[in-house]
Design an enzyme around this catalytic site. Structure first.
Site, short mmCIF file in Angstrom:
data_model
loop_
_atom_site.label_atom_id
_atom_site.label_comp_id
_atom_site.label_asym_id
_atom_site.label_seq_id
_atom_site.Cartn_x
_atom_site.Cartn_y
_atom_site.Cartn_z
N LEU A 81 0.85 -1.19 0.00
CA LEU A 81 0.00 0.00 0.00
C LEU A 81 0.89 1.24 0.00
CD1 LEU A 81 -2.72 -1.06 2.61
CD2 LEU A 81 -2.60 -1.54 0.16
N ALA A 82 1.50 1.51 -1.13
CA ALA A 82 2.47 2.60 -1.24
C ALA A 82 2.41 3.14 -2.67
CB ALA A 82 3.87 2.11 -0.90
N GLN A 99 -5.57 2.75 -6.32
CA GLN A 99 -6.87 2.18 -5.95
C GLN A 99 -8.02 3.18 -5.96
OE1 GLN A 99 -7.57 0.29 -1.89
NE2 GLN A 99 -7.18 -1.51 -3.18
N GLY A 135 -8.31 9.65 -4.45
CA GLY A 135 -7.84 10.31 -3.24
C GLY A 135 -6.57 9.71 -2.67
N HIS A 186 -11.91 8.59 -1.01
CA HIS A 186 -12.36 7.61 -2.00
C HIS A 186 -13.13 8.25 -3.15
CE1 HIS A 186 -11.38 5.10 1.43
NE2 HIS A 186 -11.43 4.03 0.65
#
Length: 348
Positions: A80-81, A104, A107, A151
């Site tokens: 998650l980077a 993903q 934002g 999101h």
């Protein structure tokens, strides 16, 4: 990682005839998945990666089945980077691969800014065109689904302002398929912004007949009174508003779907305004210095004597993106658009 000889990407290879050479009704999610599948089948250098894209098939299931079909070397999960995801993509492109990373949610893209602005966008210029940078960054984007903070957002102005990037936004499944195929085949980096609210909208997709490439807008509805320029989620809003305007007020609106924000097809916009003399630009992002600000300025600079009224903007407000319960009030809708239309038509 699969060993592939270092060489620059060739657009004609990644835009080979689709594996599934048929016309059928698909949702936008299915169309994007099909485009990824066909691009990966056509060129073994195409790699798909990002957070949860392999095992889970992505949070929207856009990449579902790709890891099973092409293996973990070509469709793989990352930490998650976001900065690392783009950095990996740049490095892979330099080694001759054709990366298609996913961020993903829009934002979540901000941690990747340094890699995008400092390296992804600049490499072709830095090397005087000797090194291609065939990276397509997929980002589920914009609002309309009642998501939590981070999101839903409108990041397009950041990317358009970054010279060296191409920026596209599909509004139909057919465009979603072909704009992605064109993006993957492009030697330049492309930010491919997917309107989440349209993910489950269905339409006919012909995978054997290419639709207009990057840099071409489409007139979705012809009209004579006002030109409405928009993209992504708001194309359907503009079309339904045009129907309302005609039925209730006898106003004839021409709706242009930009599809490509950079490069911009200004010729299509200009030809429309030559006919209507009036223009409203519609987008989700904030009003101040949003995408519509630059577009409105260019229209008024280059077409001042063809305009019967100032160019107006129907857009979001100058606030951070709101929580889900306020989203419908924040996003521009038919009322905001038709108010602008009425105002430009009031001009003598």
């Amino acid at each position: 990682m699969t060993q592939i000889a270092d060489r620059p990407a060739r657009p004609d290879e990644t835009l080979a005839v689709a594996v599934s050479d048929i016309t059928q009704s698909l949702t936008m999610v299915q169309a994007i998945n099909r485009a990824l599948y066909d691009a990966m089948a056509a060129d073994e250098r195409v790699l798909v990666f990002g957070e949860d894209v392999a095992v889970e098939g992505g949070v929207f299931r856009v990449t579902e089945g790709l890891a099973d079909t092409f293996g973990a070397d070509r469709c793989f999960d990352t930490p998650l980077a976001e900065s690392a995801i783009i950095g990996i993509a740049v490095g892979l492109a330099l080694r001759g691969f054709v990366p298609v990373p996913e961020i993903q949610f829009d934002g979540f893209s901000y941690p990747a800014f340094d890699q995008v602005v400092s390296h992804l966008a600049k490499y072709r210029t830095r090397t005087r065109g000797e090194v291609d940078m065939p990276v397509t960054v997929r980002i589920p984007s914009f609002g309309g689904i009642g998501a939590a903070e981070h999101h839903s957002d409108s990041t397009e102005s950041y990317w358009v302002h970054t010279a060296g990037l191409k920026v596209v936004v599909p509004s139909t499944p057919g465009d979603a398929y072909w704009l992605l195929r064109h993006a993957i085949a492009c030697p330049d980096p492309v930010m491919y912004l997917e309107p989440k609210r349209r993910y489950h909208g269905r339409g006919m997709v012909d995978t054997s007949r290419p639709e207009p490439p990057i840099g071409h807008a489409m007139v979705r509805r012809s009209g004579t009174d006002v030109t409405v320029v928009t993209y992504g989620n708001l194309v359907s809003t503009a079309l339904s508003s045009a129907d309302t305007a005609e039925q209730q007020h006898d106003w004839s609106l021409e709706v242009i779907d930009l599809r490509s924000l950079a490069p911009l097809d200004f010729d299509t916009i200009a030809a429309s305004i030559q006919r209507t003399g009036r223009c409203v630009v519609m987008h989700e992002g904030p009003r101040s210095l949003g995408y519509g600000a630059g577009l409105a300025a260019r229209i008024q600079e280059e077409m001042f004597y063809q305009l019967e009224a100032p160019v107006l903007r129907a857009c979001g407000f100058d606030t951070p993106y709101p929580p889900a319960r306020l989203e419908k009030l924040w996003l521009p809708g038919p009322d905001r658009l038709l108010d602008c239309v009425e105002r430009v038509l009031r001009q003598p």
